[in-house]
Design a protein around this motif. Structure first.
Motif, PDB file in Angstrom:
ATOM      1  N   GLU A   1       0.835  -1.213   0.000  1.00  0.00           N
ATOM      2  CA  GLU A   1       0.000   0.000   0.000  1.00  0.00           C
ATOM      3  C   GLU A   1       0.863   1.255   0.000  1.00  0.00           C
ATOM      4  O   GLU A   1       0.536   2.240  -0.664  1.00  0.00           O
ATOM      5  N   LYS A   2       1.955   1.193   0.725  1.00  0.00           N
ATOM      6  CA  LYS A   2       2.863   2.349   0.734  1.00  0.00           C
ATOM      7  C   LYS A   2       3.372   2.633  -0.675  1.00  0.00           C
ATOM      8  O   LYS A   2       3.445   3.782  -1.118  1.00  0.00           O
ATOM      9  N   LYS A   3       3.755   1.571  -1.389  1.00  0.00           N
ATOM     10  CA  LYS A   3       4.285   1.738  -2.741  1.00  0.00           C
ATOM     11  C   LYS A   3       3.215   2.272  -3.686  1.00  0.00           C
ATOM     12  O   LYS A   3       3.467   3.146  -4.510  1.00  0.00           O
TER      13      LYS A   3
ATOM     14  N   GLY B   1       8.491  -5.773  -2.771  1.00  0.00           N
ATOM     15  CA  GLY B   1       7.410  -5.962  -1.812  1.00  0.00           C
ATOM     16  C   GLY B   1       6.031  -6.000  -2.433  1.00  0.00           C
ATOM     17  O   GLY B   1       5.036  -5.987  -1.717  1.00  0.00           O
ATOM     18  N   LEU B   2       5.960  -6.000  -3.752  1.00  0.00           N
ATOM     19  CA  LEU B   2       4.646  -6.060  -4.397  1.00  0.00           C
ATOM     20  C   LEU B   2       4.364  -7.474  -4.884  1.00  0.00           C
ATOM     21  O   LEU B   2       5.245  -8.127  -5.445  1.00  0.00           O
TER      22      LEU B   2
ATOM     23  N   VAL C   1       0.812  -1.094 -10.343  1.00  0.00           N
ATOM     24  CA  VAL C   1       1.804  -0.031 -10.217  1.00  0.00           C
ATOM     25  C   VAL C   1       2.446   0.263 -11.580  1.00  0.00           C
ATOM     26  O   VAL C   1       2.607   1.426 -11.966  1.00  0.00           O
ATOM     27  N   SER C   2       2.770  -0.787 -12.322  1.00  0.00           N
ATOM     28  CA  SER C   2       3.391  -0.594 -13.632  1.00  0.00           C
ATOM     29  C   SER C   2       2.461   0.164 -14.566  1.00  0.00           C
ATOM     30  O   SER C   2       2.885   1.066 -15.308  1.00  0.00           O
TER      31      SER C   2
ATOM     32  N   ARG D   1      11.796  -8.362 -13.101  1.00  0.00           N
ATOM     33  CA  ARG D   1      10.368  -8.634 -13.121  1.00  0.00           C
ATOM     34  C   ARG D   1       9.533  -7.434 -13.612  1.00  0.00           C
ATOM     35  O   ARG D   1       8.703  -7.555 -14.512  1.00  0.00           O
ATOM     36  N   ILE D   2       9.805  -6.259 -13.046  1.00  0.00           N
ATOM     37  CA  ILE D   2       8.987  -5.092 -13.396  1.00  0.00           C
ATOM     38  C   ILE D   2       9.214  -4.669 -14.851  1.00  0.00           C
ATOM     39  O   ILE D   2       8.364  -4.041 -15.471  1.00  0.00           O
TER      40      ILE D   2
END
Ligand SMILES: Nc1ncnc2c1ncn2[C@@H]1O[C@H](COP(=O)(O)OP(=O)(O)OP(=O)(O)O)[C@@H](O)[C@H]1O
Ligand SMILES: [Mg+2]
Lengths: 253, 400
Positions: A152-154, A177-178, A186-187, A209-210
């Motif tokens: 959630e922070k991210k 952490g996701l 997020v991406s 990964r991202i």
């Protein structure tokens, strides 16, 4: 066109045994429309680079320059850098007890724009940004990052990215952490930002990964406080396959 | 700048005691109380109850002599409230626990009683303003809330001079009373006060101590319960600046069964020799089964050279309690919070204000009296502006 230029940046931190140099001559240019990925092993100085650009007082720039569209960034206070168009999504976002997310976002937006956002559209914008990152509107009434899960922070960092709409975004391990769903959310947010045009993205990450969801134009391998190698997306694939070993050997003196 | 000149002391780290884990303590209830000044020697600063206080500056309030002025007391309130002058010893819910309170008791003359009639629900706050005029004076107030009444009483202490005061509070059975005591005397003013509250059966007391000004302000608040089901919420907010000493001493004495107490005090300190002291004593007697108590003190040290002392004491004589705990923490202003806010474009001053108002936010929200919370926000803003000037000039001097 927005351009962040980093030239021969040397940064040290104060330790009990005197100053310790962490960045040893970083050269990097991020232009609007480009997405750069910085990858590197733990402790190589990636966060130090991010924090130094943002102006964290812990880091002392001993030489080199950082400019945004020709303006001397190092001469600006932390808040001035943000208002000039820099944004840092932090690896460890800070909790601010007693300050609600909605108050925080409105105060930040007002500071960045130099005027208060129009109330009606602003509430809509905030709710949309939260919804886009799959965050409940209730987050508006919670205290900034207090009791938020790591993920959630991210996501909250990316909500801010979208609402504050900087020129250059530096994302420090926003992916760590996701879980996979959150990573996609997020991406998508980062891509939505990048697609607004003339936006520069500096994506600091550990893992490839991202990079399956955000395609970098350039990949920089960061070792021992400097860029050891640069290339295109194929460099990330090589790192995925072989790890950092090749660079660590080369970097060892 | 080094931070070695900042002393931050915390008596106990946050932890709580469940039933059956009593803390050995000097029995709080054994401390002497008396209406006779002669029963209290002039403090020398080594006594347990005076060791944090700058007693040398309190000579005038330790002198057993008539006051040199009568503080100016103004009252106002909605229909229903009754103000009357009564004999000092007409209620005796309070009993002086130290020399200054005994002196105030004996030299205040008559007491001003604020009475909320039985079952009256007052629509507006009752105001009692106590203004010191620049000399040495005493005051004695009684707030008597009849059973099943509901009221807010705001006692505002202002002015210069030296004030010794006693406040006695009775919350009748089933009544709900909010008492806010504001201390905002001039820079050189001194105020030593004692509040004693007796909370009736199923009654609720909200007691708020707000200290915003004065060179030395020391308020002792004692709460007892007259019957089961009583509930006391004891709140405090303080902000000590350079050279100011703000002290709060609490004693909650649980003897009746099924009573609650919840103590929350929060303070900020800024500037050289800004000083705060918080002593929170809670006693749960053997008979007080079903007690639930929690006390919390937090201090935010904004600059070097300030010091906060915080000492929670919990004494439990029965195992049959609902819950009991305390927490105390004193921390320096968190620069990471400042960085985070600034990194979002918020200028340093505004970021600092945001962090500090965030620190006070929950407690200010609990006060529940809009005119008081608005005033608090304003004064905190003013104080932060002064703090910002202070650190700006300090930076200029050291060339940072
Ligand atoms: N105060 C300090 N004293 C000594 N070393 C420090 C201090 N602060 C940072 N360092 C060191 O600087 C180096 C770089 O840290 P940095 O956080 O920039 O690494 P990173 O590349 O972001 O690592 P990670 O992948 O774990 O996030 C590390 O070796 C760290 O231990
Ligand atoms: Mg890092």
């Amino acid at each position: 066109m927005a351009t962040l230029e980093i030239r021969d940046l040397h940064v040290s931190v104060d330790t009990e045994n005197g100053p310790k140099e962490i960045l040893r001559g970083v050269d990097l240019t991020i232009a609007g429309g480009q997405t750069h990925a910085i990858m590197g092993p733990n402790g190589s100085g990636k966060s130090t680079l991010a924090y130094s650009i943002a102006g964290h007082p812990k880091y002392n720039v001993t030489s080199g320059t950082v400019t945004l569209d020709g303006e001397d960034v190092l001469d600006m206070k932390v808040d001035e850098r943000a208002r000039a168009g820099l944004f840092l999504a932090m690896q460890y976002p800070v909790e601010v007890p007693g300050v609600t997310v909605s108050n925080f976002l409105r105060t930040a937006k007002t500071a960045i724009d130099g005027e208060a956002p129009k109330l009606r559209t602003w509430v809509k914008d905030v709710n949309k940004a939260l919804a886009d990152l799959d965050m409940d509107p209730d987050f508006g009434q919670r205290n900034v990052n207090e009791g938020f899960s790591g993920g959630e922070k991210k996501r909250h960092e990316i909500v801010q990215l979208e609402l504050l709409d900087p020129k250059i975004a530096i994302l420090d391990e926003t992916d760590s952490g996701l879980d996979i769903d959150a990573l996609k959310i997020v991406s998508t947010g980062v891509n939505r930002f990048a697609e607004k045009g003339d936006k520069g993205v500096l994506l600091i990450t550990h893992y490839t990964r991202i990079l399956r969801y955000i395609t970098p134009d350039f990949v920089h391998v960061f070792v021992d406080g400097r860029v050891a190698e640069e290339g295109g997306p194929e460099l990330a694939e090589e790192l995925e396959a072989n790890g950092y070993e090749r660079f660590l050997k080369a970097g060892a003196k | 700048m080094s931070s070695s000149d900042t002393l931050v002391a915390t008596g106990n780290k946050a932890h709580s005691h469940g039933p059956g884990s009593p803390v050995p303590l000097q029995a709080r209830s054994e401390r002497p109380t008396s209406y006779d000044v002669a029963d209290f020697a002039v403090p020398n600063g080594r006594e347990e109850e005076w060791r944090f206080t700058p007693v040398k500056q309190l000579k005038a309030l330790f002198d057993d002599a008539a006051g040199s002025e009568t503080p100016k007391i103004d009252t106002s309130g909605p229909e229903g409230v009754v103000f009357e002058t009564v004999a000092a010893d007409s209620l005796k819910v309070g009993k002086p626990q130290d020399r200054s309170a005994a002196i105030a008791w004996n030299h205040a003359g008559e007491a001003l009683a604020v009475r909320i009639p039985v079952e009256a629900e007052l629509t507006e706050a009752v105001h009692v303003n106590v203004a010191s005029l620049g000399a040495r004076g005493f005051s004695h107030l009684i707030v008597d809330a009849g059973r099943h009444s509901k009221a807010i009483v705001i006692i505002d202490h202002t002015g210069a001079g030296e004030l010794g005061s006693n406040v006695e509070i009775v919350v009748g059975d089933g009544a709900e009373l909010r008492v806010v005591s504001i201390q905002q005397g001039d820079n050189e003013s001194i105020h030593l006060g004692q509040h004693d509250a007796l909370v009736g059966r199923d009654a609720k007391l909200h007691h708020v101590v707000v200290t915003l000004g004065g060179k030395i302000v020391r308020i002792a608040t004692n709460v007892r319960y007259a019957g089961p089901g009583g509930d006391a919420e004891l709140l405090g907010v303080y902000f000590a600046e350079s050279g100011q000493h703000h002290e709060n001493r609490l004693f909650v004495d649980h003897e009746a069964v099924q009573c609650k107490s919840n103590v929350i005090y929060k303070g900020a300190l800024a500037g050289d020799h800004a000083r705060s002291v918080w002593i929170g004593d809670v006693l749960i007697r053997a008979a007080a089964e079903g007690t639930s108590t929690f006390e919390l003190n937090r201090n935010l040290v904004l600059t070097d050279g300030a010091r906060a002392d915080s000492v929670p004491n919990l004494e439990i004589e029965t195992g049959e309690i609902e819950g009991a705990g305390h927490a105390s923490a004193t921390g320096r202003f968190d620069d990471e919070q400042l960085f985070y806010l600034q990194a979002r474009g918020i200028p340093e001053d505004a970021a600092r204000r945001l962090v500090v108002s965030g620190f006070f936010n929950d407690i200010i929200g609990k006060i529940g009296v809009p005119e008081v919370t608005e005033h608090l926000h304003e004064v905190i803003e003013e104080k932060l502006a002064r703090t910002a000037e202070l650190s700006a000039s300090a930076k200029a001097v050291t060339g940072q």
